[in-house]
Design a protein around this motif. Structure first.
Motif, PDB file in Angstrom:
ATOM      1  N   SER A 278       0.885  -1.225  -0.021  1.00  0.00           N
ATOM      2  CA  SER A 278       0.070  -0.142   0.064  1.00  0.00           C
ATOM      3  C   SER A 278       0.732   1.238   0.056  1.00  0.00           C
ATOM      4  O   SER A 278       1.873   1.310   0.677  1.00  0.00           O
ATOM      5  CB  SER A 278      -0.894   0.221   1.252  1.00  0.00           C
ATOM      6  OG  SER A 278      -1.524   1.435   1.410  1.00  0.00           O
ATOM      7  N   THR A 300      -5.886   7.101  -4.442  1.00  0.00           N
ATOM      8  CA  THR A 300      -6.687   6.046  -4.915  1.00  0.00           C
ATOM      9  C   THR A 300      -6.967   5.036  -3.972  1.00  0.00           C
ATOM     10  O   THR A 300      -7.862   4.334  -3.772  1.00  0.00           O
ATOM     11  CB  THR A 300      -5.933   5.504  -6.319  1.00  0.00           C
ATOM     12  OG1 THR A 300      -5.719   6.748  -7.262  1.00  0.00           O
ATOM     13  CG2 THR A 300      -6.716   4.349  -6.891  1.00  0.00           C
ATOM     14  N   GLU A 301      -5.868   4.824  -3.445  1.00  0.00           N
ATOM     15  CA  GLU A 301      -5.595   3.727  -2.155  1.00  0.00           C
ATOM     16  C   GLU A 301      -6.758   4.157  -1.118  1.00  0.00           C
ATOM     17  O   GLU A 301      -7.655   3.163  -0.530  1.00  0.00           O
ATOM     18  CB  GLU A 301      -4.325   3.860  -1.651  1.00  0.00           C
ATOM     19  CG  GLU A 301      -4.167   2.781  -0.251  1.00  0.00           C
ATOM     20  CD  GLU A 301      -4.109   1.219  -0.526  1.00  0.00           C
ATOM     21  OE1 GLU A 301      -3.951   1.008  -1.697  1.00  0.00           O
ATOM     22  OE2 GLU A 301      -4.024   0.533   0.320  1.00  0.00           O
ATOM     23  N   ARG A 303      -9.733   5.860  -1.312  1.00  0.00           N
ATOM     24  CA  ARG A 303     -10.871   5.791  -1.896  1.00  0.00           C
ATOM     25  C   ARG A 303     -11.313   4.653  -1.777  1.00  0.00           C
ATOM     26  O   ARG A 303     -12.439   4.249  -1.484  1.00  0.00           O
ATOM     27  CB  ARG A 303     -10.944   6.223  -3.214  1.00  0.00           C
ATOM     28  CG  ARG A 303     -10.896   7.714  -3.628  1.00  0.00           C
ATOM     29  CD  ARG A 303     -11.736   8.096  -4.932  1.00  0.00           C
ATOM     30  NE  ARG A 303     -13.204   7.512  -4.737  1.00  0.00           N
ATOM     31  CZ  ARG A 303     -14.061   8.072  -5.484  1.00  0.00           C
ATOM     32  NH1 ARG A 303     -13.942   9.068  -6.374  1.00  0.00           N
ATOM     33  NH2 ARG A 303     -15.204   7.484  -5.511  1.00  0.00           N
ATOM     34  N   ALA A 304     -10.440   3.374  -2.096  1.00  0.00           N
ATOM     35  CA  ALA A 304     -10.612   1.935  -1.846  1.00  0.00           C
ATOM     36  C   ALA A 304     -10.717   1.703  -0.422  1.00  0.00           C
ATOM     37  O   ALA A 304     -11.676   0.891  -0.164  1.00  0.00           O
ATOM     38  CB  ALA A 304      -9.510   1.224  -2.660  1.00  0.00           C
ATOM     39  N   ARG A 305      -9.950   2.236   0.311  1.00  0.00           N
ATOM     40  CA  ARG A 305     -10.098   2.113   1.804  1.00  0.00           C
ATOM     41  C   ARG A 305     -11.406   2.482   2.291  1.00  0.00           C
ATOM     42  O   ARG A 305     -11.859   1.929   3.280  1.00  0.00           O
ATOM     43  CB  ARG A 305      -8.776   2.861   2.486  1.00  0.00           C
ATOM     44  CG  ARG A 305      -7.396   2.143   2.372  1.00  0.00           C
ATOM     45  CD  ARG A 305      -7.033   0.839   3.008  1.00  0.00           C
ATOM     46  NE  ARG A 305      -6.067   0.306   2.230  1.00  0.00           N
ATOM     47  CZ  ARG A 305      -5.797  -1.154   2.501  1.00  0.00           C
ATOM     48  NH1 ARG A 305      -6.584  -1.679   3.195  1.00  0.00           N
ATOM     49  NH2 ARG A 305      -4.895  -1.645   1.924  1.00  0.00           N
ATOM     50  N   ASP A 307     -14.181   2.501   1.122  1.00  0.00           N
ATOM     51  CA  ASP A 307     -15.231   1.578   0.779  1.00  0.00           C
ATOM     52  C   ASP A 307     -14.928   0.285   1.806  1.00  0.00           C
ATOM     53  O   ASP A 307     -16.068  -0.139   2.613  1.00  0.00           O
ATOM     54  CB  ASP A 307     -15.038   0.942  -0.342  1.00  0.00           C
ATOM     55  CG  ASP A 307     -15.444   1.932  -1.318  1.00  0.00           C
ATOM     56  OD1 ASP A 307     -16.108   3.001  -1.060  1.00  0.00           O
ATOM     57  OD2 ASP A 307     -15.353   1.723  -2.517  1.00  0.00           O
ATOM     58  N   GLN A 308     -13.708  -0.076   2.144  1.00  0.00           N
ATOM     59  CA  GLN A 308     -13.412  -1.288   3.054  1.00  0.00           C
ATOM     60  C   GLN A 308     -13.880  -0.833   4.582  1.00  0.00           C
ATOM     61  O   GLN A 308     -14.217  -1.438   5.228  1.00  0.00           O
ATOM     62  CB  GLN A 308     -11.816  -1.237   3.015  1.00  0.00           C
ATOM     63  CG  GLN A 308     -11.630  -2.471   3.813  1.00  0.00           C
ATOM     64  CD  GLN A 308     -10.057  -2.696   4.357  1.00  0.00           C
ATOM     65  OE1 GLN A 308      -9.201  -1.552   3.692  1.00  0.00           O
ATOM     66  NE2 GLN A 308      -9.752  -3.850   4.469  1.00  0.00           N
TER      67      GLN A 308
END
Lengths: 371, 884
Positions: A278, A300-301, A303-305, A307-308
Motif C-alpha cells: 500500500s 486512489t488507495e 478511496r478504496a479504503r 469503501d473497506q
C-alpha cells in the motif's frame, strides 16, 4: 495554478480589509498610545511617526488591532482553514506540522517558516511546542470557551517563504499560513458553524481532518460509536460542505471549487490492517517537488479504503459537492500516546506534510516532479 | 465529697426527660470547686452512665446527658487539669440563664392561673413540657405566688331531674336569676339577700317551698302567677322524688348553666368570676372554684387518676401506680382505671414473687438471682430493694490462679470465673511475704483488658516471696460485693543479668553485662566441658582460647533466699568464636556478568582471615582502606549487597539502579576492616526496538529510558556488508523523531542498540536490544493494453531494481481485475486474469505477464500483487491502472 487575485482578509479577525482598513503603528513603544503615524499616500507601505520621527512599516488591522505580516496587503495571505471533529487531532496536527516545517520538511523544501508576530511565537511555544517536544505530552483538548479574542484562541499566522525557479531565474514566493485551532465542538451544529467558524468563508483552502475512529469499519482502540458532542467526522464534513456551498453561492449544477484536503488522521492505528504494497505505508518521495503519481496512488488507495471502512458515503459526498479535493492519510505522532504521555520513542510523524505539499503545488509554490 | 450513685440516680436519672440544663446538677459538682474533685466526680458520673447504659437503664436520659457531655468535655477537662475558669464561667452563665427561665416560668404560671389563683396539675404538667422543665420545679415556683394547685371540680352535665328542665324559662319570665331568688323574694325581678353558696347551698325542704308558694300565690292571675306555679310544681316534684339534695342540685345546675352560657361567649376567667359574683350573687370563694372548674371543663376529658395511672405504667413505675390507685376513694375510679389498677397489681405481685425467689437463691446461684432482678427491672422499674439485692450478689470466684516468673517479670494467669452476669471484671493484687487477705490488700495490678485472664507483672520486687490474688466483681454494680479471693502459690522474681554481650578477639572472649543489685554474684560456665569461668559482677575475660572454635557460655545470677539458701537462675546462653583480626581486600574489580543482564561480579584476592562482604554506597567511602572499625558502623552507613559465589570464584550480585560505589569489607566477629572499592554504573536496557523500512532507509524507534541515558550506540549490518555503528544523542533522537539508518531495501538487516555512558573515563555499555528486518525488494511494474478490440491483450511487465540480489523469486504474481470504485486492495477483491507462480525476477530484467483482455463492459481497475520472497510491488501511476 495560482488562484485569481482577490480580496485581502485579515489573518487575525478574518474581515476583508483594504489599505483604508489599516493603520500604522510606531515601532517605538512609547509612541503607541498617541497619534498613529500617517502616510500621505494611502497605499504607501511605510509612514513616519509624528512623535519620534521614526519610519515604520508596522501595519495593524483597524478592526482587530493585530499586526499584519510585512507586505501582506501587497501579497495577501493564503488562508488555510483547519476543520475537524472533536478529538480528530487538530491541535496536534498544527503543533507537529509547524515543527516539521521549521526542521525536517522545511529543510527538504528549502523553505523558511516565520511567525507573523510575537503572539504566534508565544502561543505556539506555550501551547504546542513545549508541550509536545519538551514535556512529551499530548496537546490538551482545545477549550471550547476560548474564542479568537482571547490570547490562546487567536490564530497562528506564519509566512512560508521559499525560492523557486521561474522563467527569468529564481524568485521568492511567500505563502501566509493561518491556522485557527478552533475547538472541535464548534462544528457540532449548523448554528455553531455559522457563528464560530466564520473564518471558513474567507479560507482559500481547507484542511479537513477525519478521525478514523469515527468510521464504522475501522477497529481503532476506542472502537466505534463514540459519543462526543459535535458528532462524528462524517457529520462535520457534511455541515462544513453545506456551509461552504452556501457562503460561496455554489449553483445546484456546479461544485465547490475550493481546494479541500481531506486527511484521515491517526494512520498508525490502522497500519496493522494495511498490506505491505500500500502507498500508505511508504514515505512521501523525498525532494522539494510534488510527486503527482504518489499523490494519485495515495488518493486512489484511500478511496478504496473508505469503501473497506464502510465510509464510502464520504467519498460520494466529496465527489458530488467538491470539484477539487484530495484524500490523505497522516499520522501526527507515529504511535498512539499512552494516556497523556507521548510514547517514549518520541514523535515520528508520517506523511503529515502531504496536505501542505499539495496545497503549495496548488498555489504555485512547488513544482511538479517525479522521483 | 465521694460520688453518691444512689443520690444521683434519685435526683438526676429518676427525674427523666427533659434533663435540666444545669452542670452542677448533671455532674453532682460540689459547691466549692477543686480540680481534683471535679476530675473525680465527673469520671464517676461518666462511669455510672456507662454501667447503667449497659444495663439498658435510663437509656434516653443517659443518651441526652452523653450528647451534652461531648460539648462540655473541653470545659470539664480544663477544670480537671486545674483550670477552673471556664467551668466557673459556664456555671455562672447557667445560673443567669436559670434565673431568666425561672422568671419566665413564673409569668407563665400567672398567665395560666388566669386571675383565679388556681392551677390544675394537668395544666402544670403541660407548662412544664412546654418550657422543658419538670412539674416539681414548677411546683416549687408556686410557693409565695398566690397560686394554688388544685384539681378542678367535677361538674354535672345533665339537669338533676327531667321535670326541672322547663323551670329555667319560667324563671326568665319572672326576671329571676335562679331558684334561690324565687324561694327568697317572691317578687318579679327580686334578688336574694346573701351570697349564694354553690358547694354548700342552704337546705331547701318542703316548708321553704310551701312558704314560697304561698308568697307567690298573692300575685294576681296572669303570666307571672302561672310561671310561679310552674316553678313551684317542678320544685315539689323534685323534692318528692329526690329530696332536698335534688333541689340543691337543681340550684347548682342553674348557676352552672348560667356560667357555661357566659363561657360560650369566650369570656376570660376574671370576667366569668365577675359575672358569678356580681351577676349571679355567688359567694366569691365558691365562684372562684366554680369558674376554675368551668374553664377546665372538657366534654371528652380523661379521668385524672386514670391518666396518672397510664403515665406511671408507661414509665414502668408500677409500684407508684398501684399506690396511686389505692389512694383514690373507693368507688371514684372509672371502670377503665380499675381494670388498669388490677392489671398493674398483678404485674407487681409477679415482680415481688421474683424478688423473693432471688433472695432465696442468692447464696447458691447468684447469677440466676441477678438475671431474675434483670427481669424484674424490665417490668417494674421502681420495685424497692432490687438494687440492695444486686449489691449482695457476689460473682463466683476464679477457680485457680498461677504465677510464673520468667526473669523479666511474673506472668499471672487465672481461669475465668463461671459467672457471666453483670460483666464480671477481675481485680489482681500482689503482696510480699504473705498471701493477700482481701481484694484490697496489697498492690493492685490493672489487667490489660476487662475480660483478660492473664497479666504480666513487669516490675515485681526482686528476690522476694510474691503472692498474687484475684477477685471478681460485677462491673454493672460497682458497689456490689466482690467474690472470694483466689491466691496463687508463692513465687520469687529473680531476673537474669541484663545487656549481656560477648566480644571475640584472637584467642580471647570478653563479656559485659549489668547485674541486678539484689543478686549476690554471677556464675559463668563455658562449654564444651562446663568449665567454670571466673567472673565479676559486670563481666569476664576468658583467655587462652583457640581461634575458629565456637565456645558457649552460660551466665547465671545467684541470689540468696530469705532462708539463707543460695539459688541460681536458669541463666543466659551466649556463643562466641575467637578469630584472628580481619585482613583487608587488596584489589577489587567489578564487571558485568556475561550473558546475565543486570548482574555484576566482583573479583578480589581472598584475605588471610575474615569473611568478605560487599556494600554499596552512593559516593566514595568515608574510611580509607585498612581502617578497622566495628562492623555495625559499616552496616549503618552502607547498603549490604546480597552477593552469591560464582563459579569463577567471584561474588555475583544484582547491579544497582544507577551510579554507586562497591566496597569490599572483611568481617571477623564484630570487627571489620575496610578494603578496596570500585565505582559502578548499571545502564538500563532499551526495551523493544521498532524498525520500519522507508524507501532506502530504516526508521528505528525505541523506548528511550527516562534517566541516566543520554546517548545510545547503534550497530547494524546489512547482509553482505561490513557492520556500521552510529552514536545517537537524546536530542538528536527527539529532534528527528527516531533514528533514520541508511539501509538498502533488498538486504536483510540486524540492528543492535545499547545505552552508553562514561564513568571515571571508562566507557560503560548497557545490555543490547536487537531487531531484525527481513529483506524487502520493491519491484516496479507497468500495465499496458495492446491490440485491436476483440484481440486486445493486457500485459504486466515487472522489473526488479538493478541492485536487487540475484535469484530473487516470488511465490506468486497475479494480475487482478477489480470493478469497484477504488482499485482492489487484495487479490481476493477482484478477478484474477492471470498469474505467474514461483517466478524469478532477475535484477533489471523485465518479466512479463500477458493475458487476453476480458470482455468486460464498463470501466475497471487492473492491479498486480506478489506474494512470498520479500517482493513488494510498487504500483505505477494510478491512472494507468484504470480502464474506462
Amino acid at each position: 495554478m495560482r488562484p485569481v487575485a482577490r480580496k485581502c482578509v485579515c489573518p487575525h479577525c478574518f474581515r476583508r480589509i483594504t489599505h483604508a482598513d489599516t493603520r500604522f503603528e510606531c515601532a517605538t513603544p512609547a509612541c503607541r498610545g498617541g497619534e498613529p503615524p500617517v502616510a500621505t499616500d494611502p497605499r504607501a507601505d511605510r509612514a513616519g511617526c509624528g512623535s519620534c520621527g521614526r519610519v515604520t512599516s508596522r501595519r495593524l488591522c483597524a478592526h482587530c488591532g493585530d499586526l499584519l505580516p510585512s507586505g501582506y496587503l501587497e501579497q495577501p495571505g493564503t488562508l488555510v482553514a483547519l476543520v475537524g471533529p472533536p478529538n480528530s487531532g487538530k491541535s496536534t496536527y498544527i503543533g507537529v506540522l509547524v515543527h516539521e516545517l521549521r526542521h525536517g520538511v522545511g529543510k527538504e523544501l528549502d523553505a523558511a517558516l516565520q511567525p507573523c508576530d510575537d503572539n504566534t511565537v508565544i502561543q505556539y511555544e506555550e501551547g504546542y511546542g513545549r508541550v509536545l517536544f519538551d514535556e512529551h505530552r499530548t496537546v490538551r483538548k482545545t477549550d471550547t470557551r476560548l474564542n479568537r479574542h482571547s490570547v490562546a484562541g487567536r490564530p497562528l499566522v506564519y509566512q512560508l517563504k521559499r525560492r523557486r525557479r521561474g522563467l527569468f531565474g529564481q524568485k521568492h514566493a511567500t505563502l501566509t499560513l493561518v491556522f485557527l485551532d478552533a475547538a472541535g465542538e464548534h462544528y457540532g451544529s449548523d448554528d455553531q458553524v455559522e457563528r464560530e467558524a466564520r473564518y471558513l468563508a474567507e479560507a482559500d483552502a481547507l484542511v479537513l481532518l477525519l478521525d478514523p475512529q469515527d468510521l464504522p469499519g475501522t477497529a481503532g482502540p476506542a472502537g466505534p460509536g463514540r459519543a462526543v458532542s459535535g458528532g462524528a467526522s462524517t457529520d462535520v464534513l457534511s455541515r462544513v460542505l453545506r456551509h461552504l456551498t452556501a457562503v460561496h453561492d455554489v449553483k445546484p449544477n456546479r461544485k465547490l471549487r475550493l481546494p479541500i484536503a481531506v486527511a484521515i488522521t491517526k494512520l498508525d492505528l490502522l497500519l496493522t490492517g494495511i498490506e505491505d504494497n500500500s502507498p500508505l505505508r511508504r514515505e512521501r518521495p523525498a525532494g522539494a517537488r510534488f510527486d503527482a503519481d504518489d499523490r494519485e496512488a495515495v488518493h486512489t488507495e484511500l478511496r478504496a479504503r473508505l469503501d473497506q471502512w464502510q465510509a464510502d458515503g464520504v467519498s460520494r459526498e466529496l465527489d458530488h459537492y467538491c470539484a477539487d479535493y484530495q484524500l490523505f492519510g497522516i499520522s501526527m505522532l507515529g504511535t498512539a500516546p499512552r494516556g497523556e504521555a507521548i510514547d517514549p520513542g518520541g514523535i515520528r510523524p508520517h506523511r503529515i506534510e502531504d496536505p501542505l505539499i499539495w496545497l503549495l503545488h496548488k498555489f504555485g509554490m512547488l513544482d511538479r516532479g517525479k522521483g | 465529697m465521694a460520688f453518691d450513685e444512689q443520690r444521683y440516680r434519685r435526683e438526676v436519672l429518676d427525674a427523666g426527660l427533659p434533663v435540666r440544663d444545669n452542670l452542677r446538677w448533671r455532674y453532682q459538682l460540689p459547691e466549692r470547686l477543686t480540680a481534683e474533685e471535679v476530675a473525680t466526680t465527673v469520671a464517676a458520673v461518666r462511669a455510672c452512665w456507662a454501667r447503667l447504659y449497659s444495663r439498658l437503664k435510663y437509656k434516653p436520659v443517659i443518651t441526652e446527658l452523653r450528647a451534652a457531655d461531648v460539648a462540655l468535655r473541653p470545659v470539664l477537662d480544663a477544670a480537671a487539669g486545674g483550670d477552673l475558669g471556664p467551668l466557673r464561667a459556664e456555671l455562672a452563665s447557667q445560673d443567669s440563664a436559670e434565673n431568666t427561665a425561672r422568671a419566665r416560668l413564673r409569668a407563665a404560671l400567672e398567665q395560666a392561673a388566669d386571675g383565679l389563683g388556681l392551677l390544675a396539675p394537668a395544666a402544670l404538667a403541660e407548662l412544664a413540657r412546654a418550657h422543658d422543665s419538670t412539674p416539681d420545679a414548677l411546683r416549687a415556683l408556686l410557693d409565695g405566688s398566690g397560686i394554688t394547685l388544685a384539681e378542678p371540680e367535677t361538674l354535672p352535665v345533665e339537669p338533676p331531674h327531667p321535670a326541672y328542665a322547663p323551670v329555667a324559662r319560667q324563671l326568665e319570665i319572672l326576671k329571676l336569676r335562679h331558684l334561690a331568688d324565687f324561694l327568697e323574694t317572691a317578687t318579679t325581678g327580686g334578688r336574694c339577700a346573701g351570697p349564694v353558696r354553690y358547694f354548700a347551698p342552704p337546705r331547701t325542704d318542703t316548708a321553704v317551698v310551701d312558704r314560697a308558694a304561698h308568697a307567690w300565690g298573692r300575685q294576681p292571675h296572669g303570666a307571672v302567677l302561672t310561671a310561679a306555679e310552674t316553678v313551684v310544681a317542678a320544685a315539689r316534684q323534685v323534692l318528692r322524688e329526690q329530696g332536698p339534695d335534688g333541689l340543691a342540685a337543681a340550684l347548682r345546675y342553674e348557676l352552672l348553666t348560667a356560667l357555661r352560657r357566659r363561657r360560650t361567649s369566650r369570656s376570660t376567667g376574671p370576667e366569668l368570676l365577675g359575672h358569678a359574683v356580681d351577676g349571679l350573687g355567688l359567694d366569691r370563694g365558691d365562684a372562684r372554684r366554680l369558674v376554675f372548674a368551668v374553664l377546665h371543663e372538657h366534654p371528652d376529658r380523661e379521668d385524672p387518676v386514670l391518666a396518672e395511672l397510664r403515665r406511671l405504667a408507661a414509665a414502668g413505675r408500677l409500684t407508684a401506680a398501684v399506690e396511686t390507685a389505692r389512694r383514690a376513694p373507693a368507688g371514684t375510679l372509672p371502670p377503665e382505671a380499675e381494670q388498669l389498677r388490677d392489671h398493674l397489681g398483678a404485674e407487681l405481685d409477679r415482680a415481688l414473687a421474683k424478688r423473693r425467689q432471688a433472695e432465696r437463691i442468692r447464696g447458691t446461684d447468684p447469677d440466676r438471682a441477678w438475671y431474675l432482678l434483670d427481669e424484674i427491672e424490665a417490668a417494674v422499674k421502681d420495685l424497692p430493694g432490687v438494687d440492695d439485692l444486686r449489691r449482695a450478689l457476689p460473682p463466683h470466684p476464679v477457680p485457680s490462679v498461677t504465677a510464673h516468673p520468667d526473669g523479666a517479670g511474673v506472668l499471672v494467669g487465672w481461669r475465668p470465673t463461671p459467672s457471666t452476669a453483670g460483666e464480671p471484671v477481675y481485680r489482681i493484687v500482689r503482696t510480699v511475704g504473705r498471701p493477700p487477705r482481701t481484694e484490697r490488700d496489697g498492690t493492685e495490678l490493672p489487667p490489660p483488658a476487662p475480660g483478660a485472664d492473664s497479666l504480666r507483672d513487669p516490675d515485681p520486687p526482686v528476690n522476694a516471696l510474691l503472692h498474687y490474688g484475684v477477685s471478681v466483681r460485677r462491673a454493672a454494680e460497682p458497689n456490689g460485693q466482690p467474690s472470694r479471693l483466689a491466691v496463687s502459690p508463692p513465687v520469687f522474681h529473680r531476673p537474669e543479668v541484663s545487656g549481656a554481650g560477648l566480644r571475640a578477639g584472637s584467642g580471647v572472649v570478653t563479656a559485659r553485662w549489668s547485674c541486678p543489685p539484689e543478686a549476690e554474684s554471677v556464675q559463668v560456665t563455658r562449654d564444651p566441658g562446663g568449665v567454670p569461668v571466673p567472673a565479676g559482677r559486670d563481666g569476664f575475660t576468658d583467655t587462652g582460647l583457640s581461634n575458629a572454635t565456637a565456645y558457649g557460655y552460660r551466665i547465671r545470677a545467684v541470689y540468696r533466699g530469705p532462708d539463707g539458701a543460695r539459688a541460681a537462675t536458669a541463666g543466659l546462653r551466649l556463643t562466641a568464636v575467637p578469630s584472628a583480626p580481619p585482613s583487608p581486600v587488596g584489589a577489587l574489580t567489578v564487571r558485568a556478568q556475561p550473558g546475565q543482564p543486570g548482574r555484576l561480579v566482583a573479583h578480589f584476592a581472598r584475605p588471610r582471615s575474615g569473611t568478605v562482604e560487599l556494600y554499596l554506597l552512593d559516593r566514595e567511602p568515608p574510611w580509607p582502606a585498612g581502617h578497622r572499625l566495628p562492623v555495625a558502623r559499616v552496616r549503618a552507613a552502607a547498603r549490604s549487597v546480597d552477593a552469591r559465589p560464582e563459579r569463577d570464584g567471584g561474588l555475583g550480585f544484582t547491579a544497582p539502579g544507577g551510579r554507586a560505589v562497591v566496597l569490599a569489607v572483611t568481617v571477623a566477629g564484630e570487627d571489620a576492616v575496610i578494603g578496596d572499592h570500585q565505582p559502578v554504573l548499571a545502564l538500563p536496557g532499551l526495551g523493544r526496538l521498532t524498525a520500519t523500512r522507508r524507501s532506502g532507509e530504516v526508521l528505528l524507534a525505541l523506548d528511550w529510558p527516562a534517566h541516566e541515558v543520554d546517548t545510545i550506540e547503534l550497530g547494524w549490518s546489512p547482509a553482505g556488508e561490513p557492520p556500521r555503528t552510529q552514536v545517537v544523542t537524546r536530542g538528536d533522537y527527539l529532534h528527528h523523531g527516531g533514528v533514520r539508518l541508511p539501509a538498502p531495501d533488498g538486504r536483510a538487516l540486524r540492528i543492535e542498540a545499547r545505552a552508553v555512558a562514561t564513568v571515571d573515563r571508562r566507557r560503560v555499555l548497557g545490555p543490547p536490544s536487537t531487531v531484525e528486518l527481513p529483506a524487502r525488494i520493491d519491484v516496479d511494474y507497468t500495465v499496458t493494453r495492446t491490440g485491436l478490440p476483440g484481440r486486445r491483450r493486457i500485459t504486466a511487465v515487472l522489473t526488479a531494481p538493478p541492485d536487487a540480489p540475484a535469484g530473487l523469486r516470488a511465490d506468486r504474481i497475479v494480475l487482478v481485475l477489480g470493478t469497484g470504485p477504488g482499485w482492489p486492495l487484495r487479490p481476493e477483491e477482484g478477478t484474477a486474469l492471470g498469474e505467474l507462480r514461483d517466478v524469478e525476477l532477475p535484477p533489471g530484467t523485465p518479466v512479463e505477464l500477458s493475458v487476453a483482455a476480458p470482455a468486460h463492459r464498463g470501466g475497471y481497475w487492473l492491479r498486480c500483487f506478489a506474494t512470498g520472497g520479500g517482493v513488494v510491488l510498487r504500483d505505477p501511476a494510478a491512472r494507468t491502472l484504470k480502464v474506462k
